[in-house]
Design a protein around this motif. Structure first.
Motif, PDB file in Angstrom:
ATOM      1  N   ASN A 180      23.480  51.639  21.210  1.00  0.00           N
ATOM      2  CA  ASN A 180      23.042  52.759  20.506  1.00  0.00           C
ATOM      3  C   ASN A 180      23.158  52.703  19.075  1.00  0.00           C
ATOM      4  OD1 ASN A 180      22.804  54.900  22.323  1.00  0.00           O
ATOM      5  ND2 ASN A 180      25.078  54.797  22.806  1.00  0.00           N
ATOM      6  N   HIS A 181      23.356  51.362  18.793  1.00  0.00           N
ATOM      7  CA  HIS A 181      23.162  51.140  16.979  1.00  0.00           C
ATOM      8  C   HIS A 181      22.256  49.622  16.700  1.00  0.00           C
ATOM      9  CE1 HIS A 181      26.922  53.437  17.434  1.00  0.00           C
ATOM     10  NE2 HIS A 181      26.886  53.710  16.118  1.00  0.00           N
ATOM     11  N   ILE A 182      21.336  49.578  17.635  1.00  0.00           N
ATOM     12  CA  ILE A 182      20.492  48.272  17.538  1.00  0.00           C
ATOM     13  C   ILE A 182      19.364  48.737  16.297  1.00  0.00           C
ATOM     14  CG2 ILE A 182      18.262  47.394  18.347  1.00  0.00           C
ATOM     15  CD1 ILE A 182      19.592  47.481  21.063  1.00  0.00           C
ATOM     16  N   THR A 183      19.349  47.899  15.227  1.00  0.00           N
ATOM     17  CA  THR A 183      18.624  48.213  13.896  1.00  0.00           C
ATOM     18  C   THR A 183      17.577  46.901  13.720  1.00  0.00           C
ATOM     19  OG1 THR A 183      20.312  46.870  12.607  1.00  0.00           O
ATOM     20  CG2 THR A 183      20.699  49.192  12.813  1.00  0.00           C
ATOM     21  N   THR A 184      17.644  45.882  14.705  1.00  0.00           N
ATOM     22  CA  THR A 184      16.779  45.004  14.466  1.00  0.00           C
ATOM     23  C   THR A 184      16.614  44.239  15.734  1.00  0.00           C
ATOM     24  OG1 THR A 184      16.140  42.786  13.241  1.00  0.00           O
ATOM     25  CG2 THR A 184      18.286  43.044  13.896  1.00  0.00           C
ATOM     26  N   ILE A 185      15.634  43.412  16.008  1.00  0.00           N
ATOM     27  CA  ILE A 185      15.267  42.540  17.065  1.00  0.00           C
ATOM     28  C   ILE A 185      15.572  41.059  16.858  1.00  0.00           C
ATOM     29  CG2 ILE A 185      13.259  41.907  18.915  1.00  0.00           C
ATOM     30  CD1 ILE A 185      13.946  44.861  18.686  1.00  0.00           C
ATOM     31  N   GLN A 186      16.825  40.730  17.753  1.00  0.00           N
ATOM     32  CA  GLN A 186      17.046  39.387  17.646  1.00  0.00           C
ATOM     33  C   GLN A 186      17.117  38.735  19.189  1.00  0.00           C
ATOM     34  OE1 GLN A 186      17.701  37.439  14.947  1.00  0.00           O
ATOM     35  NE2 GLN A 186      17.228  38.848  13.444  1.00  0.00           N
ATOM     36  N   GLU A 187      16.521  37.824  19.439  1.00  0.00           N
ATOM     37  CA  GLU A 187      16.479  37.077  20.521  1.00  0.00           C
ATOM     38  C   GLU A 187      17.544  36.202  20.765  1.00  0.00           C
ATOM     39  OE1 GLU A 187      12.587  35.810  21.198  1.00  0.00           O
ATOM     40  OE2 GLU A 187      11.633  37.739  21.775  1.00  0.00           O
ATOM     41  N   ALA A 188      18.041  36.112  22.027  1.00  0.00           N
ATOM     42  CA  ALA A 188      19.045  35.346  22.291  1.00  0.00           C
ATOM     43  C   ALA A 188      18.154  33.848  22.563  1.00  0.00           C
ATOM     44  CB  ALA A 188      19.925  35.294  23.540  1.00  0.00           C
TER      45      ALA A 188
ATOM     46  N   ILE B 165      22.124  41.552  21.924  1.00  0.00           N
ATOM     47  CA  ILE B 165      22.432  42.817  21.555  1.00  0.00           C
ATOM     48  C   ILE B 165      23.608  42.809  20.275  1.00  0.00           C
ATOM     49  CG2 ILE B 165      23.885  45.124  22.373  1.00  0.00           C
ATOM     50  CD1 ILE B 165      22.623  44.369  25.078  1.00  0.00           C
ATOM     51  N   ARG B 166      24.455  41.781  20.416  1.00  0.00           N
ATOM     52  CA  ARG B 166      25.317  41.681  19.454  1.00  0.00           C
ATOM     53  C   ARG B 166      24.632  41.350  17.810  1.00  0.00           C
ATOM     54  NH1 ARG B 166      30.741  40.696  19.284  1.00  0.00           N
ATOM     55  NH2 ARG B 166      30.764  40.766  21.494  1.00  0.00           N
ATOM     56  N   LYS B 167      23.789  40.444  17.962  1.00  0.00           N
ATOM     57  CA  LYS B 167      23.155  40.215  16.660  1.00  0.00           C
ATOM     58  C   LYS B 167      22.242  41.230  16.223  1.00  0.00           C
ATOM     59  CE  LYS B 167      23.360  35.004  17.053  1.00  0.00           C
ATOM     60  NZ  LYS B 167      22.553  33.828  17.261  1.00  0.00           N
ATOM     61  N   SER B 168      21.833  42.007  17.290  1.00  0.00           N
ATOM     62  CA  SER B 168      20.488  43.132  17.026  1.00  0.00           C
ATOM     63  C   SER B 168      21.269  44.393  16.678  1.00  0.00           C
ATOM     64  CB  SER B 168      19.933  43.122  17.919  1.00  0.00           C
ATOM     65  OG  SER B 168      19.290  42.100  18.465  1.00  0.00           O
TER      66      SER B 168
END
Length: 290
Positions: free
Chosen positions: A263-271, A283-286
């Motif tokens: 519920n707090h995703i602010t960017t797209i970071q791929e694993a 999800i943790r980085k994003s």
């Protein structure tokens, strides 16, 4: 000045602009690992353009010729930065050394100084918020001074060579760098805007899916956590059943933390890819949840 030669040189620079546009689009649409090679690709491309311009000289009268080798070097260093400009300059300088002649050293120093001047103007432009006409025209005049100095390094012979061509060289620099630089920066700005729109649309889609999944997971998860809390009251401590319940509670709480992050995703970071697993959202980085 032979304007057929000028048109030919303009066509070569235009082809460089088209190639640059495709390169920017290709690298921006690719993964981060590919984007790291962008300075190499653009530097080699504009180094090749500089070589073509050295071959396609412009006749300015009698047996006098000039070329527009400094234009692509100045442009790529101004728009793309130091690494691309240095590589383009190295390619052009290598070809000039291969040609040889009494003016080889002066030619190489002129190429290197052009790349350095463009890098300095780029720093100035970034402080001002972007490349403007004053930056590109200042660079064109600076490059003209560098070119004139490279002629004068040859002494009287160089001064005699410069006297009849200084105005055509100034004209080429002002048009080729002062005006064309605007086209290059507009290409970069257009692709940056397109990339921003694409990333915003991707983020909206990911957020919509993540919020929906979090909502669907959260309701049964609360029931599981409540059931585990009630079950733990009727099970004696230090028993296998108590440890099993404790393990299940830890797992359920981890799921709850993941739902909060969704519920707090602010960017797209791929694993990073692992084995046969496909690319997936980290999800943790994003997320900004901590």
């Amino acid at each position: 000045m032979d304007y057929h030669h000028v048109i030919e040189a303009a066509g070569v620079v235009s082809l460089g602009l088209v190639a640059y546009s495709y390169l920017v689009r290709w690298f921006e649409a690719g993964p981060p690992a590919r984007r790291r090679w962008r300075p190499v690709a653009t530097g080699l491309t504009f180094g090749a353009v500089a070589i073509v311009l050295m071959i396609s000289r412009i006749h300015v009268g009698e047996d006098r010729f000039v070329d527009a080798r400094v234009i692509p070097i100045a442009l790529v260093a101004l728009v793309e930065g130091g690494p691309a400009g240095a590589l383009a300059a190295a390619v052009a300088a290598g070809y000039r050394i291969w040609l040889g002649g009494s003016g080889a050293v002066a030619g190489v120093l002129g190429i290197a100084a052009t790349a350095a001047a463009a890098g300095a103007v780029r720093v100035w432009a970034r402080r001002d918020g972007g490349v403007g006409l004053r930056h590109s025209f200042a660079l064109s005049l600076t490059v003209w001074v560098i070119t004139a100095a490279s002629f004068l390094m040859l002494g009287r012979q160089g001064a005699a060579m410069l006297a009849p061509v200084w105005l055509p060289v100034l004209f080429l620099n002002v048009v080729g760098i002062g005006l064309v630089a605007r086209l290059f920066t507009e290409v970069v700005a257009a692709h940056a805007a397109e990339a921003s729109r694409r990333e915003a649309a991707e983020l909206r889609a990911v957020n919509a899916l993540a919020h929906a999944a979090a909502h669907e997971i959260n309701n049964p998860l609360m029931a599981v956590l409540g059931g585990l809390a009630l079950a733990s009251r009727s099970v004696p401590a230090e028993t296998d059943q108590a440890r099993w319940i404790g393990t299940a509670r830890v797992g359920a709480e981890r799921i709850r933390d993941i739902v909060k992050r969704m519920n707090h995703i602010t960017t797209i970071q791929e694993a990073p890819p692992q084995g046969a697993l496909p690319l997936m959202l980290d999800i943790r980085k994003s997320s900004t949840f901590s």
